[in-house]
Scaffold this motif. Structure first.
Motif, PDB file in Angstrom:
ATOM      1  N   PRO A 251      40.514  44.611  37.673  1.00  0.00           N
ATOM      2  CA  PRO A 251      39.458  45.197  38.505  1.00  0.00           C
ATOM      3  C   PRO A 251      38.074  45.100  37.849  1.00  0.00           C
TER       4      PRO A 251
ATOM      5  N   GLN B 211      45.380  36.693  39.474  1.00  0.00           N
ATOM      6  CA  GLN B 211      44.810  38.000  39.789  1.00  0.00           C
ATOM      7  C   GLN B 211      43.987  38.496  38.601  1.00  0.00           C
TER       8      GLN B 211
ATOM      9  N   CYS C  52      40.827  35.495  40.556  1.00  0.00           N
ATOM     10  CA  CYS C  52      40.480  35.989  41.904  1.00  0.00           C
ATOM     11  C   CYS C  52      40.379  37.507  41.905  1.00  0.00           C
ATOM     12  N   GLU C  53      39.386  38.022  42.625  1.00  0.00           N
ATOM     13  CA  GLU C  53      39.292  39.474  42.811  1.00  0.00           C
ATOM     14  C   GLU C  53      40.525  39.992  43.532  1.00  0.00           C
ATOM     15  N   ASP C  54      40.970  39.247  44.553  1.00  0.00           N
ATOM     16  CA  ASP C  54      42.136  39.659  45.334  1.00  0.00           C
ATOM     17  C   ASP C  54      43.021  38.434  45.559  1.00  0.00           C
TER      18      ASP C  54
ATOM     19  N   ARG D 108      35.667  36.551  45.998  1.00  0.00           N
ATOM     20  CA  ARG D 108      34.930  36.193  44.783  1.00  0.00           C
ATOM     21  C   ARG D 108      35.924  35.751  43.730  1.00  0.00           C
TER      22      ARG D 108
ATOM     23  N   VAL E 216      35.805  39.996  37.811  1.00  0.00           N
ATOM     24  CA  VAL E 216      35.173  38.866  38.498  1.00  0.00           C
ATOM     25  C   VAL E 216      33.693  39.155  38.718  1.00  0.00           C
ATOM     26  N   ALA E 217      33.378  40.340  39.211  1.00  0.00           N
ATOM     27  CA  ALA E 217      31.977  40.708  39.417  1.00  0.00           C
ATOM     28  C   ALA E 217      31.201  40.647  38.099  1.00  0.00           C
TER      29      ALA E 217
END
Length: 132
Positions: free
Chosen positions: A117, A114, A77-79, A8, A120-121
């Protein structure tokens, strides 16, 4: 990558080359309320200027192409590590700026960043066109 886990990400900024950076700063501030997020160089003559709202202006007074030529797209980016690993299978080329900078086969430059935490969601949960 697991078939059940999808990466995501979201576009965090779009960077464009401009001849008159002050004009763009004034326009996006006065017309759209996109104020200063970050600046590189002095405020009266910056080399780069980022707005809240996702614009990055890169001053290039001698730029001969049309105003607003795309420099790169910055994507949160989430990861980051997963995104970089997945990108390799698409024939991308690393750029000198760092391993998170990729040149796509059609020439588009992408900066992968990056995200903190959960951000992104959260960003993807917002539907700016939903008026209900």
């Amino acid at each position: 990558m697991s078939s059940t886990t999808r990466p995501r990400a979201y576009v965090e900024h779009v960077a464009i080359w401009v001849q008159d950076i002050q004009w763009h700063i004034r326009f996006f501030d006065q017309v759209l309320g996109m104020t200063l997020r970050e600046v590189q160089g002095p405020l009266d003559s910056p080399s780069q200027y980022w707005t809240l709202g996702g614009m990055q202006f890169m001053a290039k007074p001698d730029f001969a192409e049309p105003e607003g030529r795309l420099g790169h797209i910055g994507i949160m980016c989430e990861d980051l590590e997963v995104a970089i690993a997945e990108a390799q299978s698409f024939g991308v080329t690393a750029m000198p700026q760092g391993r998170n900078w990729l040149r796509l086969p059609d020439g588009l430059a992408v900066e992968l960043i990056q995200a903190s935490p959960g951000s992104v969601a959260h960003a993807l949960s917002i539907n700016p066109r939903n008026f209900s």
